[in-house]
Design an enzyme around this catalytic site. Structure first.
Site, PDB file in Angstrom:
ATOM      1  CG  HIS A 228      -2.103  -0.500   1.016  1.00 21.51           C
ATOM      2  ND1 HIS A 228      -2.243  -2.138   0.836  1.00 21.51           N
ATOM      3  CD2 HIS A 228      -3.507  -0.140   0.765  1.00 21.51           C
ATOM      4  CE1 HIS A 228      -3.628  -2.305   0.627  1.00 21.51           C
ATOM      5  NE2 HIS A 228      -4.389  -1.342   0.480  1.00 21.51           N
ATOM      6  CG  HIS A 343       3.326  -3.656   6.772  1.00 23.77           C
ATOM      7  ND1 HIS A 343       4.308  -4.665   6.365  1.00 23.77           N
ATOM      8  CD2 HIS A 343       2.487  -3.602   5.816  1.00 23.77           C
ATOM      9  CE1 HIS A 343       3.260  -5.241   5.460  1.00 23.77           C
ATOM     10  NE2 HIS A 343       2.351  -4.649   5.032  1.00 23.77           N
TER      11      HIS A 343
HETATM   12  C1  LIG Z   1      -0.046   2.475 -21.621  1.00 24.95           C
HETATM   13  C2  LIG Z   1      -1.466   3.253 -22.516  1.00 24.95           C
HETATM   14  C3  LIG Z   1      -1.597   4.679 -22.158  1.00 24.95           C
HETATM   15  C4  LIG Z   1      -2.982   5.035 -22.495  1.00 24.95           C
HETATM   16  C5  LIG Z   1      -3.639   4.413 -21.286  1.00 24.95           C
HETATM   17  C6  LIG Z   1      -4.967   5.232 -21.423  1.00 24.95           C
HETATM   18  C7  LIG Z   1      -5.789   5.126 -20.129  1.00 24.95           C
HETATM   19  C8  LIG Z   1      -5.730   4.249 -18.947  1.00 24.95           C
HETATM   20  C9  LIG Z   1      -6.708   3.273 -18.909  1.00 24.95           C
HETATM   21  C10 LIG Z   1      -6.833   2.202 -18.266  1.00 24.95           C
HETATM   22  C11 LIG Z   1      -5.418   1.625 -17.765  1.00 24.95           C
HETATM   23  C12 LIG Z   1      -4.887   0.861 -18.751  1.00 24.95           C
HETATM   24  C13 LIG Z   1      -3.682   0.194 -18.729  1.00 24.95           C
HETATM   25  C14 LIG Z   1      -2.911   0.773 -17.556  1.00 24.95           C
HETATM   26  C15 LIG Z   1      -2.145  -0.574 -17.007  1.00 24.95           C
HETATM   27  C16 LIG Z   1      -2.392  -1.055 -15.860  1.00 24.95           C
HETATM   28  C17 LIG Z   1      -3.779  -0.969 -15.258  1.00 24.95           C
HETATM   29  C18 LIG Z   1      -3.711  -1.283 -13.808  1.00 24.95           C
HETATM   30  C19 LIG Z   1      -4.860  -2.369 -13.487  1.00 24.95           C
HETATM   31  C20 LIG Z   1      -4.984  -2.713 -12.130  1.00 24.95           C
HETATM   32  O1  LIG Z   1      -4.489  -1.727 -11.347  1.00 24.95           O
HETATM   33  S1  LIG Z   1      -5.733  -4.147 -11.722  1.00 24.95           S
HETATM   34  C21 LIG Z   1      -5.129  -4.449 -10.368  1.00 24.95           C
HETATM   35  C22 LIG Z   1      -4.807  -5.796 -10.227  1.00 24.95           C
HETATM   36  N1  LIG Z   1      -4.315  -6.423  -9.055  1.00 24.95           N
HETATM   37  C23 LIG Z   1      -4.809  -6.653  -7.925  1.00 24.95           C
HETATM   38  O2  LIG Z   1      -6.124  -6.495  -8.075  1.00 24.95           O
HETATM   39  C24 LIG Z   1      -4.361  -7.097  -7.031  1.00 24.95           C
HETATM   40  C25 LIG Z   1      -4.446  -6.032  -6.093  1.00 24.95           C
HETATM   41  N2  LIG Z   1      -3.556  -6.060  -4.835  1.00 24.95           N
HETATM   42  C26 LIG Z   1      -2.334  -5.572  -4.905  1.00 24.95           C
HETATM   43  O3  LIG Z   1      -1.768  -5.257  -5.787  1.00 24.95           O
HETATM   44  C27 LIG Z   1      -1.349  -5.632  -3.649  1.00 24.95           C
HETATM   45  O4  LIG Z   1      -2.537  -6.259  -2.679  1.00 24.95           O
HETATM   46  C28 LIG Z   1      -1.316  -4.216  -3.241  1.00 24.95           C
HETATM   47  C29 LIG Z   1      -0.152  -3.708  -3.956  1.00 24.95           C
HETATM   48  C30 LIG Z   1      -2.594  -3.334  -3.399  1.00 24.95           C
HETATM   49  C31 LIG Z   1      -1.022  -4.120  -1.572  1.00 24.95           C
HETATM   50  O5  LIG Z   1       0.071  -5.209  -1.211  1.00 24.95           O
HETATM   51  P1  LIG Z   1      -0.119  -5.866  -0.032  1.00 24.95           P
HETATM   52  O6  LIG Z   1      -1.095  -5.492   0.595  1.00 24.95           O
HETATM   53  O7  LIG Z   1      -0.124  -7.440  -0.597  1.00 24.95           O
HETATM   54  O8  LIG Z   1       1.247  -5.710   0.648  1.00 24.95           O
HETATM   55  N1  A3P Z   2      -5.418   2.711   3.656  1.00 28.94           N
HETATM   56  C1  A3P Z   2      -5.930   1.487   4.075  1.00 28.94           C
HETATM   57  N2  A3P Z   2      -7.069   1.000   4.326  1.00 28.94           N
HETATM   58  C2  A3P Z   2      -7.425  -0.281   4.352  1.00 28.94           C
HETATM   59  N3  A3P Z   2      -6.891  -1.333   4.440  1.00 28.94           N
HETATM   60  C3  A3P Z   2      -5.317  -1.233   4.384  1.00 28.94           C
HETATM   61  C4  A3P Z   2      -4.777   0.249   4.043  1.00 28.94           C
HETATM   62  N4  A3P Z   2      -3.555   0.099   4.275  1.00 28.94           N
HETATM   63  C5  A3P Z   2      -3.120  -1.043   4.614  1.00 28.94           C
HETATM   64  N5  A3P Z   2      -4.316  -1.722   4.648  1.00 28.94           N
HETATM   65  C6  A3P Z   2      -4.280  -3.205   4.853  1.00 28.94           C
HETATM   66  O1  A3P Z   2      -3.433  -3.526   5.601  1.00 28.94           O
HETATM   67  C7  A3P Z   2      -2.708  -4.882   5.013  1.00 28.94           C
HETATM   68  C8  A3P Z   2      -1.314  -4.470   4.893  1.00 28.94           C
HETATM   69  O2  A3P Z   2      -1.312  -3.584   3.549  1.00 28.94           O
HETATM   70  P1  A3P Z   2       0.162  -3.539   2.961  1.00 28.94           P
HETATM   71  O3  A3P Z   2       1.128  -4.694   3.106  1.00 28.94           O
HETATM   72  O4  A3P Z   2      -0.211  -3.132   1.664  1.00 28.94           O
HETATM   73  O5  A3P Z   2       0.851  -2.235   3.693  1.00 28.94           O
HETATM   74  C9  A3P Z   2      -3.252  -5.339   3.672  1.00 28.94           C
HETATM   75  O6  A3P Z   2      -4.278  -6.121   3.845  1.00 28.94           O
HETATM   76  P2  A3P Z   2      -4.817  -7.170   2.991  1.00 28.94           P
HETATM   77  O7  A3P Z   2      -3.147  -7.276   1.957  1.00 28.94           O
HETATM   78  O8  A3P Z   2      -4.670  -8.546   3.534  1.00 28.94           O
HETATM   79  O9  A3P Z   2      -5.697  -6.811   2.149  1.00 28.94           O
HETATM   80  C10 A3P Z   2      -4.266  -3.826   3.440  1.00 28.94           C
HETATM   81  O10 A3P Z   2      -5.484  -4.057   2.925  1.00 28.94           O
END
Ligand SMILES: CCCCC/C=C\C/C=C\C/C=C\C/C=C\CCCC(=O)SCCNC(=O)CCNC(=O)[C@H](O)C(C)(C)COP(=O)(O)O
Ligand code: A3P
Length: 373
Positions: A228, A343
């Site tokens: 995050h 964290h």
């Molecule tokens: C390059 C072309 C230029 C023109 C683009 C024009 C318009 C843009 C319109 C749309 C975008 C199109 C492409 C852009 C590229 C990528 C798009 C990104 C799509 C997403 O974000 S979907 C995310 C998919 N991933 C997930 O759902 C998993 C989500 N979880 C995480 O990623 C992690 O949990 C975290 C990083 C949020 C947090 O990590 P931890 O909690 O695990 O530590």
């Molecule tokens: N601003 C926010 N609001 C809600 N949840 C959050 C948050 N920031 C971190 N978290 C939650 O805290 C956990 C650790 O986040 P991170 O590792 O990205 O720092 C993640 O859980 P999950 O990954 O199990 O959903 C994430 O969803």
């Protein structure tokens, strides 16, 4: 966030955090999508107006923005989503190589469901139900004939079932203590180990945080850079970096049309029933007509005014959306810093530096070009 935690209302803010809430699940976790959408619309919308001399400048600006965006998108992907098919993202590789693992410490030493197992009641119940289903589906027939394994299987499924039922009744009685599983402390370790082995056998591989979370496990034991903090930092840096390209032009355009935008906003509040009733009073209108004008027309007028304002901002002044997104990501970054229970400071810092260094280099390389705009 740390100062708020140390001297202010950190606990109250932490209470507002909901890992599975709409904002976190739909906006923050999909943040690079929303940031890409709004960022690119602003880049395109605020290009210099097409004219004879400007076409080269337009193309150059698009090319520079695209190059910066492509580098950041690749870095976002390899750090949080995955490096290659079957290879986890960098943040998870760091975690695994520093001793992290997908744990199943379901029960604590006294046989209660471990509070730290999933961090929230909802997730714990979901994880217990998933583990029970996997053990029920695979466990029985594969431990048949191995008395000790079968005994462990029986005890594990029974303990989880008790915990789920206890949680259901405890929820009704609003009891404070986590549900007990009625297993002796000597059996707790073997039950946890059995559950761990079975889940890794039937749900594996569990080598990324996403796989571990989906399989009801607990991602613990290593250095886990905060995704995050990484994501929010990268999104803010991208929006602020591109704002340097078109910010001045966009704000000048917004300022030039400030009265028009203000009129659209005030129109929203000029549709209340009292205003309408008073306006109807000036004309000799039957009561039914006045009620229609006071109660039915205002919501319709308000909806129309809202649509006009949304269209004006989305089409003419998308910088308002960009600034709203920027404030949202900064607020989420603050909440993540306040959420210290998820964290360590070092894990937050490694997520921050992973984003800040790459985005800093990308925009520092273009600094001269950005200053000349
Ligand atoms: C390059 C072309 C230029 C023109 C683009 C024009 C318009 C843009 C319109 C749309 C975008 C199109 C492409 C852009 C590229 C990528 C798009 C990104 C799509 C997403 O974000 S979907 C995310 C998919 N991933 C997930 O759902 C998993 C989500 N979880 C995480 O990623 C992690 O949990 C975290 C990083 C949020 C947090 O990590 P931890 O909690 O695990 O530590
Ligand atoms: N601003 C926010 N609001 C809600 N949840 C959050 C948050 N920031 C971190 N978290 C939650 O805290 C956990 C650790 O986040 P991170 O590792 O990205 O720092 C993640 O859980 P999950 O990954 O199990 O959903 C994430 O969803």
């Amino acid at each position: 966030g740390y100062l708020i935690n140390a001297y202010g209302c950190g606990a109250a803010l932490q209470e507002t955090l909901n890992k599975d809430g709409l904002v976190n699940a739909v906006f923050v976790k999909k943040g690079w999508f929303w940031t890409s959408l709004v960022g690119w619309w602003c880049i395109i919308r605020y290009l210099p107006t097409p004219s004879a001399g400007a076409s080269g400048s337009r193309r150059r600006r698009m090319a520079h923005s695209f190059r910066r965006y492509a580098i950041l998108t690749v870095w976002w992907y390899v750090f949080t989503q995955g490096i290659w098919f079957g290879v986890g993202p960098i943040m998870d590789l760091v975690f695994v190589y520093t001793g992290g693992h997908c744990h199943y410490d379901v029960f604590d030493a006294v046989g209660h469901v471990n509070r730290d197992f999933q961090g929230s009641e909802t997730r714990t119940q979901r994880a217990l139900a998933l583990i029970r289903d996997v053990l029920t589906l695979h466990g029985g027939d594969h431990v048949h004939g191995q008395h000790q394994q079968h005994q462990l299987w029986d005890r594990s499924v029974g303990s989880i079932q008790n915990a789920l039922q206890a949680a259901a009744t405890a929820a009704a009685a609003a009891a404070a203590a986590p549900p007990a599983a009625n297993i002796t402390d000597s059996a707790v370790a073997s039950v946890n180990m059995f559950i761990h082995d079975q889940m890794h056998q039937w749900q594996g591989p569990l080598s990324t945080s996403a796989q571990c979370r989906r399989s009801g496990g607990h991602w613990a034991g290593g250095h886990d850079p905060s995704g995050h903090v990484f994501l929010a930092t990268m999104m803010c840096m991208f929006l602020l970096g591109e704002l340097r390209v078109f910010g001045r032009r966009a704000l000048a355009h917004l300022y030039a049309q400030k009265w028009h935008v203000l009129a659209l906003v005030t129109r929203l509040f000029d549709t209340g029933p009292l205003w309408t009733w008073r306006r109807c009073g000036a004309q000799d209108m039957r009561c039914g007509g006045r009620l229609w004008r006071a109660l039915v027309e205002p919501p319709v007028t308000c909806a129309r005014a809202l649509l006009r304002l949304a269209r004006c901002i989305a089409c003419d002044h998308p910088i308002v959306l960009l600034l709203a997104l920027l404030v949202t990501w900064l607020w989420q970054l603050l909440l993540t810093a306040v959420a210290s229970r998820f964290h360590t400071v070092r894990e937050h810092l490694s997520g921050l530096l992973a984003a800040y260094i790459v985005t800093g280099i990308v925009y520092a390389r273009d600094a001269a070009a950005l200053r000349s705009l």
